[in-house]
Design an enzyme around this catalytic site. Structure first.
Site, PDB file in Angstrom:
ATOM      1  N   GLU A 114       6.982   5.091  10.690  1.00  0.00           N
ATOM      2  CA  GLU A 114       7.604   4.096  10.465  1.00  0.00           C
ATOM      3  C   GLU A 114       9.568   5.047  10.335  1.00  0.00           C
ATOM      4  OE1 GLU A 114       7.842   1.144  10.019  1.00  0.00           O
ATOM      5  OE2 GLU A 114       5.694   0.996  10.557  1.00  0.00           O
ATOM      6  N   GLU A 137      22.243   4.519  12.977  1.00  0.00           N
ATOM      7  CA  GLU A 137      22.105   4.365  11.503  1.00  0.00           C
ATOM      8  C   GLU A 137      22.969   5.232  10.020  1.00  0.00           C
ATOM      9  OE1 GLU A 137      18.407   5.990   9.830  1.00  0.00           O
ATOM     10  OE2 GLU A 137      18.083   3.955   8.557  1.00  0.00           O
ATOM     11  N   CYS A 167      15.554   1.765   4.697  1.00  0.00           N
ATOM     12  CA  CYS A 167      15.700   1.739   6.455  1.00  0.00           C
ATOM     13  C   CYS A 167      16.139  -0.155   6.734  1.00  0.00           C
ATOM     14  CB  CYS A 167      14.514   2.290   7.017  1.00  0.00           C
ATOM     15  SG  CYS A 167      12.929   2.029   6.277  1.00  0.00           S
ATOM     16  N   LYS A 201       2.406  15.119   1.484  1.00  0.00           N
ATOM     17  CA  LYS A 201       3.023  15.572   1.772  1.00  0.00           C
ATOM     18  C   LYS A 201       4.460  14.895   1.129  1.00  0.00           C
ATOM     19  CE  LYS A 201       7.034  17.298   4.141  1.00  0.00           C
ATOM     20  NZ  LYS A 201       7.665  17.478   2.919  1.00  0.00           N
TER      21      LYS A 201
HETATM   22  C1  UN1 Z   1      12.005   1.189   2.846  1.00  0.00           C
HETATM   23  O1  UN1 Z   1      13.771   0.498   3.218  1.00  0.00           O
HETATM   24  O2  UN1 Z   1      11.703   1.992   4.216  1.00  0.00           O
HETATM   25  O3  UN1 Z   1      11.451  -4.329   1.921  1.00  0.00           O
HETATM   26  C2  UN1 Z   1      11.573   0.345   2.772  1.00  0.00           C
HETATM   27  C3  UN1 Z   1      12.039  -3.221   1.421  1.00  0.00           C
HETATM   28  C4  UN1 Z   1      11.160  -2.529   0.431  1.00  0.00           C
HETATM   29  C5  UN1 Z   1      10.803  -1.270   1.625  1.00  0.00           C
HETATM   30  C6  UN1 Z   1      11.938  -1.054   2.370  1.00  0.00           C
HETATM   31  N1  UN1 Z   1       9.939  -3.702  -0.054  1.00  0.00           N
HETATM   32  O4  UN1 Z   1      13.517  -3.724   1.543  1.00  0.00           O
END
Ligand code: UN1
Length: 496
Positions: A251, A386, A285, A176
């Site tokens: 995650e 966050e 993230c 999805k």
């Molecule tokens: C994310 O922020 O969900 O390490 C992934 C990083 C990228 C991946 C981020 N390669 O900033």
């Protein structure tokens, strides 16, 4: 204006959603730019997709892994050829600047080649048996049909982190896409199909979390779930999966700290701070969301950071001179506004930004000014929660010990960075920062695909994407014993 109408992909057929409902995919930098209509699917569509994936699994699991890998190699080549087109479409649906969407496609290419290489590894173990003429080994087996729920911030890279290892391991998939960025998932799956992926091995069910995501998570035919998104939704996904004893990889969020000590190369740290905090408009993230400054360099660093934030060119990411694009939608803008209010009320000092950008060229998009808060104390909500926008908090510390304490004093644990020239402190940071990722003299963003990606505490539930971590999730161990003695041999415990 008529839009391209996209349908679900079920058993290799483009299939309209049974719900008959759809939604528009709109450019967050320009509301006049519509990329297409995508299906808003429901439980019946999920049922169809899972049935197709279950049927395809009967044969896909028997295709030798090196052959499955050949499809991934070809996918990497196709993505390389289409990189520019897919990057432009990704900028239009997600907003981040072209150099970053090219990077997002590149991350999928890197994942394709890395996981294709696994087709000739997927190592298990051989080990001696305690009995004579008996052979013992463990092998990786596919899990079956895997359900995947993807986020919008890495619209192609993160689906590739999920699909490619799952496929090389012999699973079939129902994905999805994020409702803000479905086209990039479609593009990724189109590349797989053009590389020769058999029908039904990957199925797409487009739609929203409650209508399409929830039935996917609870479906009894789905053997494992991979989710990337917020901790709030992740909790629901995890609880639903747990009720059915379903492996579930979560995650989720971060509140990533960069520590800058008084012996750091300040210009290097500034470059890292600007990139980590405002790259992808703060919507990674792994984004740098707290900068912990040694009191001796805090004033100088703060002044320079504010000047750098002010100088950033914000706008439509298709313009190559733009450095920071819009936020992905109005809801994210509201979140940034809310956190700026919270920070002000808590007594943090707004040094720059703090508001949406709405006038002139910004009027058709969801733009927010690069924002820096000073005088943040570690326990303020702006120092704990966050934001997922271009908002960074500066916290002052007396020494390295206090910096570590502040960095670890949050509920999340994804990415961390230390800027210092002291090798002893660097090794202490590697050991003592509570996070899945620690950088030394590099920003909190920029993880490479062949290392495990994920975090501790509220960031995840112990699984990892990327590297061999992904193989561990998409396979299940089987221990195999072969007795070639031609007689009943009882195990040591049964002969005691
Ligand atoms: C994310 O922020 O969900 O390490 C992934 C990083 C990228 C991946 C981020 N390669 O900033």
């Amino acid at each position: 204006m008529s839009h391209t109408v996209y349908t679900n992909l079920i058993g290799g057929q483009w299939t309209p959603a049974r719900t008959g409902k759809s939604f528009a995919n709109v450019n967050p930098a320009d509301s006049d730019d519509v990329l297409g209509d995508f299906p808003s699917s429901g439980a019946e569509d999920v049922n169809d997709a899972v049935a197709a994936a279950a049927e395809a699994w009967k044969t896909w699991r028997l295709v030798p892994a090196p052959k499955r890998a050949e499809i991934l190699y070809r996918t990497g080549e196709i993505l390389t050829q289409r990189k520019e087109q897919y990057a432009r479409e990704m900028t239009r649906e997600m907003g981040k600047v072209l150099s970053e969407t090219r990077g997002d496609v590149q991350e999928a290419i890197d994942t394709a080649y890395y996981m294709a290489g696994e087709g000739r590894r997927l190592f298990g173990q051989t080990t001696p048996s305690e009995l004579q003429s008996k052979f013992a080994m463990s092998v990786r087996m596919p899990v079956g049909v895997v359900g995947m729920i993807a986020p919008w911030n890495f619209p192609m890279a993160i689906p590739s982190w999920k699909l490619f290892p799952a496929l090389v391991c012999g699973n079939t998939c129902v994905i999805k896409p994020a409702e803000d960025t479905p086209l990039s998932t479609y593009n990724l799956v189109q590349a797989l199909m053009d590389a020769g992926l058999p029908p039904g091995v990957v199925n797409i069910v487009s739609g929203f979390g409650p209508d399409a995501g929830a039935p996917l998570v609870s479906h009894p035919g789905v053997r494992a779930i991979s989710f990337t998104g917020s901790s709030e939704v992740g909790r629901i996904v995890g609880q639903t999966a747990a009720a059915n004893f379903k492996p579930c990889s979560l995650e989720m969020g971060g509140k990533n700290a960069m520590i800058v000590l008084d012996d750091a190369n300040l210009d290097l740290a500034l470059d890292g701070a600007v990139w980590g905090a405002f790259g992808t408009t703060g919507q990674r993230c792994t984004a740098t969301s707290r900068i912990i400054l040694h009191e001796k360099i805090a004033a100088e660093f703060t002044k320079k950071l504010v000047a750098r934030a002010d100088a950033l060119k914000v706008g439509n990411g298709l313009d190559e001179s733009v450095q920071m694009g819009p936020q992905v939608n109005q809801q994210q803008i509201e979140t940034s506004i809310r956190y700026c209010e919270i920070a002000r009320k808590e007594g943090a000092k707004l040094l720059t930004g703090g508001d949406p950008l709405e006038d002139g060229s910004f009027d058709r998009g969801h733009f927010f000014a690069p924002t820096v808060f000073g005088d943040v104390s570690a326990k303020m909500r702006i120092g704990q929660e966050e934001v997922f926008g271009p908002v960074v908090s500066l916290i002052t510390c007396r020494d390295f010990d206090e910096a570590l304490e502040i960095a670890n004093g949050i509920e999340y644990g994804l990415s961390t960075a230390l800027y210092s020239r002291d090798v002893n402190k660097a090794f202490r940071a590697m050991r003592d920062l509570e996070a899945g990722i620690t950088y030394v003299n590099a920003p909190t963003i920029g993880a490479e695909v062949h290392l495990p990606f994920g975090g501790v505490k509220k960031t995840g539930n112990g699984h990892r994407e990327g590297g061999t971590g992904a193989l561990d999730f998409y396979t299940t161990w089987k221990s195999v014993y072969v007795d070639y003695s031609d007689k009943l041999q009882r195990a040591q415990i049964d002969n005691a």
